[in-house]
Design an enzyme around this catalytic site. Sequence first.
Site, PDB file in Angstrom:
ATOM      1  N   SER A  39      26.000 -12.652  62.025  1.00 56.66           N
ATOM      2  CA  SER A  39      26.400 -13.873  62.720  1.00 56.66           C
ATOM      3  C   SER A  39      26.932 -13.530  64.109  1.00 56.66           C
ATOM      4  CB  SER A  39      27.422 -14.631  61.870  1.00 56.66           C
ATOM      5  OG  SER A  39      27.588 -15.955  62.317  1.00 56.66           O
ATOM      6  N   ASP A 162      22.278 -18.315  58.977  1.00 52.84           N
ATOM      7  CA  ASP A 162      23.346 -17.342  59.206  1.00 52.84           C
ATOM      8  C   ASP A 162      23.331 -16.209  58.171  1.00 52.84           C
ATOM      9  OD1 ASP A 162      26.123 -16.208  59.076  1.00 52.84           O
ATOM     10  OD2 ASP A 162      26.530 -17.756  60.575  1.00 52.84           O
TER      11      ASP A 162
END
Length: 284
Positions: A39, A162
């Site tokens: 991320s 993500d």
Amino acid sequence: MSKIGLVLEGGGMKCAYTAGILDAMMDNGVTFDYCIGVSAGSANGVSFVAGQRGRNIRFYTEHINEKGYFGLSSFLKTGNLFGLQYIYGTLTNSGGADPLDFDAFMKSPMEYWLVATDAQTGKPTYFSKKDMHKDDYRHVMASCAIPAVCRPVEINGRFYYDGGVSDSIPVQKAMDDGCDKLVVILTKPHDFVKEPEKDRFIYKRLCRKYPNIIEALDHRHIMYKACQDKMFALEKSGKVFVFAPEHVLGGGTYSMDAKEEEAIYEMGIRDFYVQQEKLKAFMK
């Protein structure tokens, strides 16, 4: 000869803490053979591998109030609460206001990987810098695409969310890739206990096309503990060195307070210097 890796947890705006540690590392010539990020940690890692000291913190303090960076207008226009195309395209491309030095990134001897989550399977996918191309940073966008508040990112006909959904602290991947020792930078305290995801009704509705993502989110706290347990075991055996904030960072994933972000960044710098000598001994 040992292979030493760097593992960067995600955490949205809390990753200003990571940015501080990485800048202090650059100031002191600390390098690695391998880097893997998740991320926002993946974005921090790109700048670190490229050797662009100070670049990461600008994305937490200087760019945050720009129209395309974050907010309801971005969400309504693009389906992304964080303006992923703006952050990792408009700003980051070679003609942008804060470009990545892609040539330096590619020339660095440091291996680079990032984690994204396959929207169809809910499992982690690992991309290396060999998969990336100048002015096309969809892999980073994918690693940062938080389900429900961001749309999945398409790469080669598949969609990704993500990386923190499926592999929040990828120490196992780093070990599988041949690392003998790892330095892990967390954005949560060492003793953090992740609770089950909140707002299940929202992500169940907004991610309904991807049932395996819903399932992964439902079990994310279990996956996170498994990552921690692996990390703790390696730490106990002397193979992992951990940087972690002493307390839960006040900024939060969606904080847009430049002063707060600067304070978190400075905390990261301080924590590096507190542990600098221990880190040197570990990396010998």
